[in-house]
Design a protein around this motif. Structure first.
Motif, PDB file in Angstrom:
ATOM      1  N   HIS A 110       9.278  78.705  91.028  1.00  0.00           N
ATOM      2  CA  HIS A 110      10.526  78.451  90.320  1.00  0.00           C
ATOM      3  C   HIS A 110      10.673  79.381  89.118  1.00  0.00           C
ATOM      4  O   HIS A 110       9.689  79.837  88.551  1.00  0.00           O
ATOM      5  N   VAL A 111      11.928  79.642  88.730  1.00  0.00           N
ATOM      6  CA  VAL A 111      12.242  80.435  87.549  1.00  0.00           C
ATOM      7  C   VAL A 111      12.929  79.477  86.580  1.00  0.00           C
ATOM      8  O   VAL A 111      14.137  79.270  86.646  1.00  0.00           O
ATOM      9  N   TYR A 112      12.135  78.856  85.694  1.00  0.00           N
ATOM     10  CA  TYR A 112      12.665  77.807  84.824  1.00  0.00           C
ATOM     11  C   TYR A 112      13.262  78.369  83.542  1.00  0.00           C
ATOM     12  O   TYR A 112      12.781  79.352  82.992  1.00  0.00           O
ATOM     13  N   GLU A 113      14.307  77.679  83.084  1.00  0.00           N
ATOM     14  CA  GLU A 113      14.953  77.983  81.813  1.00  0.00           C
ATOM     15  C   GLU A 113      15.058  76.673  81.036  1.00  0.00           C
ATOM     16  O   GLU A 113      15.410  75.636  81.594  1.00  0.00           O
ATOM     17  N   GLU A 114      14.740  76.712  79.750  1.00  0.00           N
ATOM     18  CA  GLU A 114      14.812  75.514  78.911  1.00  0.00           C
ATOM     19  C   GLU A 114      16.270  75.113  78.728  1.00  0.00           C
ATOM     20  O   GLU A 114      17.109  75.924  78.364  1.00  0.00           O
ATOM     21  N   ILE A 115      16.572  73.823  79.000  1.00  0.00           N
ATOM     22  CA  ILE A 115      17.962  73.373  78.868  1.00  0.00           C
ATOM     23  C   ILE A 115      18.151  72.332  77.766  1.00  0.00           C
ATOM     24  O   ILE A 115      19.251  72.184  77.264  1.00  0.00           O
ATOM     25  N   ASN A 116      17.086  71.621  77.395  1.00  0.00           N
ATOM     26  CA  ASN A 116      17.231  70.580  76.384  1.00  0.00           C
ATOM     27  C   ASN A 116      15.861  70.259  75.793  1.00  0.00           C
ATOM     28  O   ASN A 116      14.858  70.344  76.474  1.00  0.00           O
ATOM     29  N   GLN A 117      15.846  69.872  74.516  1.00  0.00           N
ATOM     30  CA  GLN A 117      14.598  69.487  73.864  1.00  0.00           C
ATOM     31  C   GLN A 117      14.912  68.464  72.791  1.00  0.00           C
ATOM     32  O   GLN A 117      15.842  68.648  72.016  1.00  0.00           O
ATOM     33  N   ARG A 118      14.127  67.361  72.776  1.00  0.00           N
ATOM     34  CA  ARG A 118      14.314  66.358  71.725  1.00  0.00           C
ATOM     35  C   ARG A 118      13.077  65.482  71.583  1.00  0.00           C
ATOM     36  O   ARG A 118      12.347  65.281  72.542  1.00  0.00           O
ATOM     37  N   PRO A 119      12.840  64.974  70.373  1.00  0.00           N
ATOM     38  CA  PRO A 119      11.712  64.060  70.160  1.00  0.00           C
ATOM     39  C   PRO A 119      12.015  62.695  70.770  1.00  0.00           C
ATOM     40  O   PRO A 119      13.175  62.289  70.859  1.00  0.00           O
ATOM     41  N   ASP A 120      10.965  62.001  71.196  1.00  0.00           N
ATOM     42  CA  ASP A 120      11.173  60.691  71.816  1.00  0.00           C
ATOM     43  C   ASP A 120      10.915  59.522  70.871  1.00  0.00           C
ATOM     44  O   ASP A 120      11.115  58.379  71.242  1.00  0.00           O
ATOM     45  N   GLY A 121      10.467  59.790  69.637  1.00  0.00           N
ATOM     46  CA  GLY A 121      10.231  58.721  68.678  1.00  0.00           C
ATOM     47  C   GLY A 121       8.819  58.163  68.710  1.00  0.00           C
ATOM     48  O   GLY A 121       8.475  57.311  67.900  1.00  0.00           O
ATOM     49  N   TRP A 122       7.979  58.604  69.639  1.00  0.00           N
ATOM     50  CA  TRP A 122       6.603  58.124  69.747  1.00  0.00           C
ATOM     51  C   TRP A 122       5.603  59.236  69.443  1.00  0.00           C
ATOM     52  O   TRP A 122       4.433  59.137  69.788  1.00  0.00           O
ATOM     53  N   GLY A 123       6.054  60.315  68.809  1.00  0.00           N
ATOM     54  CA  GLY A 123       5.160  61.414  68.473  1.00  0.00           C
ATOM     55  C   GLY A 123       5.130  62.518  69.507  1.00  0.00           C
ATOM     56  O   GLY A 123       4.286  63.395  69.450  1.00  0.00           O
ATOM     57  N   TYR A 142      13.475  71.494  81.689  1.00  0.00           N
ATOM     58  CA  TYR A 142      13.607  72.831  82.256  1.00  0.00           C
ATOM     59  C   TYR A 142      14.333  72.729  83.591  1.00  0.00           C
ATOM     60  O   TYR A 142      14.114  71.783  84.349  1.00  0.00           O
ATOM     61  N   ARG A 143      15.197  73.725  83.895  1.00  0.00           N
ATOM     62  CA  ARG A 143      15.912  73.787  85.167  1.00  0.00           C
ATOM     63  C   ARG A 143      15.674  75.150  85.804  1.00  0.00           C
ATOM     64  O   ARG A 143      15.745  76.172  85.140  1.00  0.00           O
ATOM     65  N   CYS A 144      15.414  75.145  87.114  1.00  0.00           N
ATOM     66  CA  CYS A 144      15.201  76.386  87.854  1.00  0.00           C
ATOM     67  C   CYS A 144      16.539  77.093  88.040  1.00  0.00           C
ATOM     68  O   CYS A 144      17.533  76.477  88.433  1.00  0.00           O
ATOM     69  N   ASN A 145      16.568  78.401  87.748  1.00  0.00           N
ATOM     70  CA  ASN A 145      17.791  79.184  87.892  1.00  0.00           C
ATOM     71  C   ASN A 145      18.188  79.389  89.350  1.00  0.00           C
ATOM     72  O   ASN A 145      19.353  79.587  89.644  1.00  0.00           O
ATOM     73  N   ARG A 146      17.224  79.346  90.259  1.00  0.00           N
ATOM     74  CA  ARG A 146      17.513  79.604  91.669  1.00  0.00           C
ATOM     75  C   ARG A 146      17.991  78.371  92.417  1.00  0.00           C
ATOM     76  O   ARG A 146      19.011  78.408  93.096  1.00  0.00           O
ATOM     77  N   CYS A 147      17.226  77.267  92.331  1.00  0.00           N
ATOM     78  CA  CYS A 147      17.518  76.113  93.190  1.00  0.00           C
ATOM     79  C   CYS A 147      18.008  74.889  92.431  1.00  0.00           C
ATOM     80  O   CYS A 147      18.444  73.920  93.043  1.00  0.00           O
TER      81      CYS A 147
END
Length: 51
Positions: free
Chosen positions: A14-27, A33-38
């Motif tokens: 897979h060729v992954y690209e970061e799409i979102n990032q956030r803390p979950d509140g538990w440390g 990540y989403r694959c650009n191809r599929c």
């Protein structure tokens, strides 16, 4: 995405690209990540205090 793209990713990887990032509140920080191809998505979690 097409079935052909899924087959290509199975063999080439897979060729992954970061799409979102956030803390979950538990440390932890969750990063999506989403694959650009599929369009395959995966989530990776890391401790906030790790660099």
């Amino acid at each position: 995405m097409s079935i052909f793209a899924n087959i290509i990713c199975k063999f080439k990887g897979h060729v992954y690209e970061e799409i979102n990032q956030r803390p979950d509140g538990w440390g932890y920080i969750a990063t999506w990540y989403r694959c650009n191809r599929c369009g395959d998505e995966t989530v990776v979690t890391k401790r906030e205090d790790e660099k």
